[in-house]
Design an enzyme around this catalytic site. Sequence first.
Site, PDB file in Angstrom:
ATOM      1  N   ASP A   1       0.920  -1.122   0.022  1.00  0.00           N
ATOM      2  CA  ASP A   1      -0.061  -0.148   0.102  1.00  0.00           C
ATOM      3  C   ASP A   1       0.855   1.457   0.042  1.00  0.00           C
ATOM      4  OD1 ASP A   1      -2.080  -1.376  -0.112  1.00  0.00           O
ATOM      5  OD2 ASP A   1      -2.739  -1.292   2.083  1.00  0.00           O
TER       6      ASP A   1
ATOM      7  N   LYS B   1      -5.358  -6.000  -4.240  1.00  0.00           N
ATOM      8  CA  LYS B   1      -6.197  -6.379  -2.966  1.00  0.00           C
ATOM      9  C   LYS B   1      -7.266  -5.635  -2.869  1.00  0.00           C
ATOM     10  CE  LYS B   1      -3.191  -4.891   0.596  1.00  0.00           C
ATOM     11  NZ  LYS B   1      -4.154  -3.936   1.451  1.00  0.00           N
TER      12      LYS B   1
ATOM     13  N   VAL C   1       2.506   0.269   4.684  1.00  0.00           N
ATOM     14  CA  VAL C   1       1.598   0.520   5.615  1.00  0.00           C
ATOM     15  C   VAL C   1       0.180  -0.159   5.554  1.00  0.00           C
ATOM     16  CG1 VAL C   1       2.453   3.036   5.669  1.00  0.00           C
ATOM     17  CG2 VAL C   1       0.666   2.449   3.740  1.00  0.00           C
TER      18      VAL C   1
ATOM     19  N   CYS D   1      -3.264  -3.553   7.261  1.00  0.00           N
ATOM     20  CA  CYS D   1      -2.679  -4.479   6.214  1.00  0.00           C
ATOM     21  C   CYS D   1      -1.389  -5.083   6.451  1.00  0.00           C
ATOM     22  CB  CYS D   1      -2.525  -3.592   4.996  1.00  0.00           C
ATOM     23  SG  CYS D   1      -4.213  -2.621   4.434  1.00  0.00           S
TER      24      CYS D   1
END
Length: 191
Positions: free
Chosen positions: A14, A106, A134, A139
Amino acid sequence: MADNRNRTALLVIDMQKDFIHDDGLVRVNGGRAIVPNVIKAVQVARQRGFLIVWVVREHDPQGRDVELFRRHFYAAGKVGPTVKGSVGAELVDGLVIKEGDYKLVKTRFSAFFATHLHFLLQGAGINNLVITGVQTPNCIRQTVFDAVALDYQSVTVIVDATAAATPDIHVANILDMKNVGVATPTLQEWC
């Protein structure tokens, strides 16, 4: 000792503009500070011959694939976070997907949930994971706990190449992961 270079993957989770930039729609306060360390971790992983897996969120413009608690971001007329094709879904400057890397999309916290990540890693003979990105309590932690449950031989979280909204939240979650056998070195220790 056996050489694990071709049995290790670096997951970059991310590191997208909506999570990192000051004007990001779901900015993680500690995200900007780790960008240089994530860049360095990717460079080291490339030098070591690790598979680089870029784990990103990309959502439907109407938010149909988003968790219920985030659906308000996608109300009529709004462009929600990390919409596929949006600027916010792009990787931050300095992070580039290169030939031989893998991009995994995702829609939930864990990179393993409702994706083919485990099959990809198994097919590539990967049994060691190194995690950056992050956000630590969401996550990162969910991906790590799934990796532990799936019996990856080693799971490493680079402490200063991961971040949360506050340092206290980050440290508490790192401790939780360490308590289940996850290695938690700094970037310098890992290098």
